[in-house]
Structure formats: structure tokens, C-alpha cells
Design an enzyme around this catalytic site. Sequence first.
Site, short mmCIF file in Angstrom:
data_model
loop_
_atom_site.label_atom_id
_atom_site.label_comp_id
_atom_site.label_asym_id
_atom_site.label_seq_id
_atom_site.Cartn_x
_atom_site.Cartn_y
_atom_site.Cartn_z
N VAL A 1 37.09 44.84 50.32
CA VAL A 1 37.84 45.30 49.15
C VAL A 1 39.02 44.37 48.87
O VAL A 1 39.29 44.02 47.72
CB VAL A 1 38.31 46.76 49.33
N CYS A 2 39.71 43.94 49.92
CA CYS A 2 40.86 43.04 49.74
C CYS A 2 40.43 41.71 49.13
O CYS A 2 41.10 41.16 48.26
CB CYS A 2 41.56 42.80 51.08
N SER A 3 39.31 41.21 49.60
CA SER A 3 38.75 39.97 49.08
C SER A 3 38.40 40.12 47.61
O SER A 3 38.76 39.29 46.77
CB SER A 3 37.52 39.60 49.91
#
EC number: 1.11.1.24
Length: 164
Positions: free
Chosen positions: A59-61
Site C-alpha cells: 500500500v505504501c508503495s
Amino acid sequence: MSNVTFKNDPVTLLGAEKKVGDSAPDFTVLANDLSKKHLSDYKGKVKVISVVPSIDTGVCSEQTRRFNQEATNLENVQILTISMDLPFAQKRWCAANGIDRVDTLSDHREADFGQKYGVIIEELRLLSRAVFVVDENDKITYVEYLSEVSNHPDYEAVLSHLNK
């Protein structure tokens, strides 16, 4: 921020919660070259501060890649992604993913940003997912603390706010 979970387990956020209308506190983080960076380095620009637990997670990516893509359509807006990742990991990740319109910054050394913006997850010493928009005069104009850290932020709400 009242109830926050990480993969459905309750976590405790440390620091001062920010609200729309607050002055954005200056902070010290590290750039990918280990130089110190501050909010004040971006004075005169609108800042989108995209906060992620770790750049190396799915998700962060995706969040960082999405803001990098959207940056091409945003005038006088600087996007900052802040995490607890080491600057070396951020630099490697940016190079591998073609990230060139987002400044990735590390709060790992002092957790200064996390403390001042109320996003330190006490149990994990990671930052909780959040998005802040700070105007040219360093006033906070948009805040989204995610109640479930593993969820995506509301990209459309952020973009709509920027395009007002």
C-alpha cells in the site's frame, strides 16, 4: 485520532494530532543523501505530506507511486513522502520505481515529524498512514488520519482539495 488499527489490531498513536487550520509545525527529517530537511525548506509552495509506515510494503508503495504520477498535473505543489525507512532504502526504492517528483524523507533518526504530527505508532515505532496538505503560508488545510493503517488514503479527496 481516536481509534487506529494496524491489520485490525488496536495501536496507540503518539504525538500531537493536527487539525485543519493549525499552523504546520516545522520538523527535521533526513533526505536520501542524509542531509537534514525541514518543512521550512519548502516555504512558498503547497505541500502534500504523504505519511507511510514503510516504503517497501504494497500500500505504501502504491501510495507513493500514485502521488508521483499525480504530481505531473499539480502546479506549485511539492509532494513529500515521510516514513521511518532508512534514507538508503528510500533512495534504492525510488530508483527502482522511477520516482522523481516526490521527495522521500526519513523520520527514523529523531521521530521529530511523527511526534509533531501525531503519527508515531507506539507499538511498532513506525508512522501511521496519513495525508496532510499544508498551504504556502504553512497552515494545514487538509488532514486525513486513516483509522486502519493498511488502507489507502482518499486520493480523490486530496486531489479535489488541491484543485479548489
